[in-house]
Design a protein around this motif. Structure first.
Motif, PDB file in Angstrom:
ATOM      1  N   ARG A  11       6.774  -7.979  -4.309  1.00  0.00           N
ATOM      2  CA  ARG A  11       6.934  -8.176  -2.868  1.00  0.00           C
ATOM      3  C   ARG A  11       7.355  -6.857  -2.231  1.00  0.00           C
ATOM      4  O   ARG A  11       8.296  -6.213  -2.697  1.00  0.00           O
ATOM      5  CB  ARG A  11       8.006  -9.231  -2.607  1.00  0.00           C
ATOM      6  CG  ARG A  11       8.204  -9.553  -1.120  1.00  0.00           C
ATOM      7  CD  ARG A  11       9.430 -10.419  -0.894  1.00  0.00           C
ATOM      8  NE  ARG A  11       9.341 -11.691  -1.572  1.00  0.00           N
ATOM      9  CZ  ARG A  11       8.709 -12.761  -1.095  1.00  0.00           C
ATOM     10  NH1 ARG A  11       8.133 -12.704   0.077  1.00  0.00           N
ATOM     11  NH2 ARG A  11       8.663 -13.884  -1.796  1.00  0.00           N
ATOM     12  N   ILE A  12       6.659  -6.464  -1.168  1.00  0.00           N
ATOM     13  CA  ILE A  12       7.006  -5.223  -0.471  1.00  0.00           C
ATOM     14  C   ILE A  12       7.785  -5.561   0.796  1.00  0.00           C
ATOM     15  O   ILE A  12       7.290  -6.293   1.665  1.00  0.00           O
ATOM     16  CB  ILE A  12       5.747  -4.412  -0.121  1.00  0.00           C
ATOM     17  CG1 ILE A  12       4.969  -4.034  -1.390  1.00  0.00           C
ATOM     18  CG2 ILE A  12       6.125  -3.160   0.681  1.00  0.00           C
ATOM     19  CD1 ILE A  12       5.706  -3.104  -2.335  1.00  0.00           C
ATOM     20  N   LEU A  13       8.982  -5.052   0.875  1.00  0.00           N
ATOM     21  CA  LEU A  13       9.823  -5.200   2.073  1.00  0.00           C
ATOM     22  C   LEU A  13       9.841  -3.826   2.728  1.00  0.00           C
ATOM     23  O   LEU A  13      10.538  -2.919   2.282  1.00  0.00           O
ATOM     24  CB  LEU A  13      11.224  -5.657   1.670  1.00  0.00           C
ATOM     25  CG  LEU A  13      11.260  -7.010   0.941  1.00  0.00           C
ATOM     26  CD1 LEU A  13      12.595  -7.222   0.233  1.00  0.00           C
ATOM     27  CD2 LEU A  13      10.989  -8.145   1.925  1.00  0.00           C
ATOM     28  N   PHE A  14       9.026  -3.683   3.775  1.00  0.00           N
ATOM     29  CA  PHE A  14       8.739  -2.349   4.312  1.00  0.00           C
ATOM     30  C   PHE A  14       9.370  -2.153   5.674  1.00  0.00           C
ATOM     31  O   PHE A  14       9.183  -2.967   6.578  1.00  0.00           O
ATOM     32  CB  PHE A  14       7.227  -2.160   4.437  1.00  0.00           C
ATOM     33  CG  PHE A  14       6.821  -0.736   4.705  1.00  0.00           C
ATOM     34  CD1 PHE A  14       6.394   0.080   3.672  1.00  0.00           C
ATOM     35  CD2 PHE A  14       6.891  -0.206   5.981  1.00  0.00           C
ATOM     36  CE1 PHE A  14       6.022   1.401   3.907  1.00  0.00           C
ATOM     37  CE2 PHE A  14       6.546   1.118   6.233  1.00  0.00           C
ATOM     38  CZ  PHE A  14       6.102   1.917   5.192  1.00  0.00           C
ATOM     39  N   GLY A  15      10.080  -1.050   5.836  1.00  0.00           N
ATOM     40  CA  GLY A  15      10.486  -0.638   7.168  1.00  0.00           C
ATOM     41  C   GLY A  15      11.983  -0.389   7.304  1.00  0.00           C
ATOM     42  O   GLY A  15      12.778  -0.578   6.381  1.00  0.00           O
ATOM     43  N   LYS A  16      12.298   0.036   8.506  1.00  0.00           N
ATOM     44  CA  LYS A  16      13.706   0.323   8.867  1.00  0.00           C
ATOM     45  C   LYS A  16      14.575  -0.903   8.649  1.00  0.00           C
ATOM     46  O   LYS A  16      14.236  -1.996   9.081  1.00  0.00           O
ATOM     47  CB  LYS A  16      13.787   0.657  10.353  1.00  0.00           C
ATOM     48  CG  LYS A  16      13.486   2.068  10.732  1.00  0.00           C
ATOM     49  CD  LYS A  16      13.858   2.282  12.228  1.00  0.00           C
ATOM     50  CE  LYS A  16      13.177   3.525  12.780  1.00  0.00           C
ATOM     51  NZ  LYS A  16      12.098   3.257  13.715  1.00  0.00           N
ATOM     52  N   GLN A  18      15.348  -2.591   6.083  1.00  0.00           N
ATOM     53  CA  GLN A  18      14.949  -3.632   5.125  1.00  0.00           C
ATOM     54  C   GLN A  18      15.861  -3.708   3.905  1.00  0.00           C
ATOM     55  O   GLN A  18      15.765  -4.665   3.127  1.00  0.00           O
ATOM     56  CB  GLN A  18      13.499  -3.417   4.676  1.00  0.00           C
ATOM     57  CG  GLN A  18      12.475  -3.728   5.755  1.00  0.00           C
ATOM     58  CD  GLN A  18      12.143  -5.217   5.834  1.00  0.00           C
ATOM     59  OE1 GLN A  18      13.002  -6.081   5.653  1.00  0.00           O
ATOM     60  NE2 GLN A  18      10.890  -5.519   6.103  1.00  0.00           N
ATOM     61  N   ALA A 239       6.315   6.809   7.098  1.00  0.00           N
ATOM     62  CA  ALA A 239       5.848   5.457   6.787  1.00  0.00           C
ATOM     63  C   ALA A 239       4.433   5.495   6.215  1.00  0.00           C
ATOM     64  O   ALA A 239       4.138   4.835   5.207  1.00  0.00           O
ATOM     65  CB  ALA A 239       5.893   4.589   8.044  1.00  0.00           C
ATOM     66  N   ASN A 240       3.566   6.264   6.846  1.00  0.00           N
ATOM     67  CA  ASN A 240       2.182   6.318   6.355  1.00  0.00           C
ATOM     68  C   ASN A 240       2.099   6.930   4.958  1.00  0.00           C
ATOM     69  O   ASN A 240       1.356   6.452   4.102  1.00  0.00           O
ATOM     70  CB  ASN A 240       1.308   7.088   7.348  1.00  0.00           C
ATOM     71  CG  ASN A 240       0.962   6.250   8.578  1.00  0.00           C
ATOM     72  OD1 ASN A 240       0.708   5.053   8.465  1.00  0.00           O
ATOM     73  ND2 ASN A 240       0.960   6.868   9.744  1.00  0.00           N
ATOM     74  N   TRP A 243       3.617   4.361   2.337  1.00  0.00           N
ATOM     75  CA  TRP A 243       2.732   3.242   2.001  1.00  0.00           C
ATOM     76  C   TRP A 243       1.502   3.732   1.236  1.00  0.00           C
ATOM     77  O   TRP A 243       1.034   3.081   0.301  1.00  0.00           O
ATOM     78  CB  TRP A 243       2.361   2.480   3.280  1.00  0.00           C
ATOM     79  CG  TRP A 243       1.620   1.200   3.071  1.00  0.00           C
ATOM     80  CD1 TRP A 243       0.567   0.748   3.809  1.00  0.00           C
ATOM     81  CD2 TRP A 243       1.869   0.178   2.086  1.00  0.00           C
ATOM     82  NE1 TRP A 243       0.136  -0.484   3.344  1.00  0.00           N
ATOM     83  CE2 TRP A 243       0.927  -0.847   2.283  1.00  0.00           C
ATOM     84  CE3 TRP A 243       2.787   0.039   1.043  1.00  0.00           C
ATOM     85  CZ2 TRP A 243       0.860  -1.999   1.490  1.00  0.00           C
ATOM     86  CZ3 TRP A 243       2.732  -1.097   0.236  1.00  0.00           C
ATOM     87  CH2 TRP A 243       1.781  -2.096   0.471  1.00  0.00           C
TER      88      TRP A 243
END
Lengths: 384, 384
Positions: A11-16, A18, A239-240, A243
């Motif tokens: 599971r990917i929990l992505f972002g500020k 998280q 971010a890019n 990922w």
């Protein structure tokens, strides 16, 4: 397209922000050991966020997992985990911490001598469940089943892979990378780029989705990598790239297509002999490798030239030359030299490197087993 | 890029002969019910392969799951499953069979009235484990958590989603599709294309990997779709389309980006009122929808024009027009009309369609809630 078996359940929990979400994905009542490397996560607040998210589930911390994680270090972590009856591991760091923690997770469940997992194909049937908080985008270890472990005592660097150590989740918060040194940022971009190339730039297999995905990752890294050097706190660029690095080695690119990996194998031996960073060796080997194998890779080199570098004019050979030059120029623009001499190595220890390749059975590398020791020698000579 | 939580744990077993591999992924000793739709899998040998792979684990078969699977049918399957103490479901078919089997899997574990799962947000905490053998590439249901279930008795068509019904594995053997009718092949290509568009053609979110992936899927469908109509047994084209359709709705494209889905919502009501196939409605609505929303979608329309259709010349408006025209021409080339009149519907029941939209609360659709009933009316009028 070749047949494939693709399994990427992380599971990917992505972002500020998280990191806080891990509280929902680590079982209530778990006894968690946090594993990490050096002190940067102490300074940038990441470890504090992790501690807060885990609360009372945090029963042990094990720091000091080094780059190219060492078997002896990891076995000390296994002892700590056993003593604390740990039943969940949370790796906080980059690829080395993730790889090392996969080994700890496997060793905690292994009946028998854990060294056999690495040296004797000991089968890992189960492992302590593992999560990752990634703080360095590069290796893709956060979403795959593999790990590379070193044993300094014997000079070994060995690989194991098991679905049992696939991380249950990985937190990817790009802002954790704002404070990375330029060298690590650049190495990560190069590493992800070459991971992609190893699964893409082989021979045509009519796998259109995989080809387009690979080209998309390469274009993203080419666009966003240099931006990061200029603006390390550009969240969108971080971010890019983050990922892209995960997608480069989570199984999707390599599904149903031939794979190369010869640049990695030569690179590993250069690291062993000359001590360069892993990504530094890739940036040196890849341009020379592509030049040496332009004939068997011709069709994909032309596709790469057109779709990644926009090269549509001139003869086929001119476009291939230009694509290899553009690859080299991209690495250099990232501040990563593309020749051994760029690191002051004007007389590389060719025989030592080739001897190691031979000792490790690396005498027929590449997607068609065409990279013999003679080809490897030519590549290394061209890479000075 | 927006934050996201991506979880796509379904194992993909892709390629010729992979039905046999299910024997390794269904637990030994499982009591399996095979669920399917019509008779095609009886004729083309797929069901025989499934029976052989399962051996003694096969304890029940339930056929007759219809397109837009009906609640009453599925509840009969639940009874069969209960009577046979089934603990694993294997869905063999297309999206309707997969969707229906997800509901059966959930209902078998549900304490209470299963209808509540669909109508009252009844939470699905667990379900009978489910595998899928896919025989029609289109909906992506084989690798996601959602399902659409109809109840003919009441005229309802409702959706539920739960991670508990994510398939454990999906077998994608492109050769199972060789005997598909052209209409179903074409519908599948259009469905996958519009799934991709709904997650891509919104407004820029600086999600470069997702954008490139979406463009790669669109290009693949544009290249391979027409090939399938000319050569239904072209394995490579089937493989590329099959993998593209799965990738179009397994969560990767929509991770971290705005999503639209207004074309789907209008399409659902057209199906309800005029009885067209789902994909037929999408081919009608999408070109009109893009034309109506060219202002808010301007930046992405220009990106789409350039990267998918190679349109780099002329004014911005001319390129947008050309991209919408190319989209329409692609659907037509697939043999799917792009106007209601193409199905002989010259006077659509606009008030009935809009009334249903309103009744279902669909009065502010799209990535920015901008598709009011007035916009929907204009789109429908333009789609005649």
């Amino acid at each position: 397209m070749n047949n494939f078996n693709l399994y990427a359940p992380t599971r990917i929990l992505f972002g500020k922000g998280q990191i806080a979400a891990i509280s929902q994905h680590v079982p209530a009542g778990a006894r968690v050991m946090v594993t990490y490397g050096g002190g940067s996560i102490l300074r940038n607040g990441v470890l504090d966020q992790v501690r807060q998210a885990l609360g009372e589930r945090l029963v042990a911390e094990f720091g000091g997992i080094e780059p190219n994680p060492d078997y002896a270090t990891l076995m000390r972590a296994v002892e700590t985990g056993r003593a604390q009856h740990v039943d969940f591991l949370l790796a906080v760091g980059g690829g080395s911490v993730a790889d090392g923690s996969k080994f700890i997770a496997a060793a905690l469940h292994y009946r028998g001598e854990p060294w056999d997992i690495l040296s004797a194909g000991g089968k890992v049937e189960s492992a302590v469940p593992l999560g990752v908080v990634l703080t360095l985008a590069a290796t893709g270890s956060e979403m795959n089943a593999g790990a590379v472990i070193s044993r300094r005592e014997t000079g070994d660097k060995l690989f194991f892979s098991s679905e049992a150590v696939l991380p249950r989740f990985a937190v990817l918060d790009p802002s954790t990378m704002f404070s990375l040194p330029q060298r690590q940022t650049a190495n990560g971009v190069v590493d992800a780029f070459v991971h992609t190339i190893e699964q893409y730039l082989t021979y045509p297999a009519n796998a259109k989705v995989q080809d387009r995905m690979a080209e998309g990752l390469l274009l993203t890294l080419v666009e966003e990598g240099p931006r990061l050097l200029a603006a390390p706190e550009d969240y969108e660029a971080r971010a890019n790239v983050m990922w892209a690095a995960t997608m480069a080695l989570n199984g999707y690119l390599g599904a149903g297509v031939p794979q190369d990996w010869s640049t990695h194998m030569l690179g590993h031996e250069i690291t062993a002999v000359h001590g360069l960073d892993h990504a530094q060796t890739l940036a040196i080997v890849l341009p020379a490798m592509l030049a040496a194998r332009r004939a068997p890779k011709r069709a994909k080199l032309l596709q790469y030239a057109e779709r990644v570098w926009g090269l549509r004019e001139g003869s086929e050979d001119a476009r291939i030359d230009a694509a290899i030059d553009a690859t080299r120029a991209f690495f250099e623009r990232m501040g990563v030299p593309t020749r051994l001499s760029g690191h002051g190595i004007r007389e590389p220890r060719l025989e030592a490197i080739l001897g190691k390749l031979e000792a490790h059975g690396m005498t027929a590398l590449g997607e068609r087993d065409e990279v013999t020791l003679d080809v490897s020698r030519a590549v290394l000579e061209a890479a000075v």
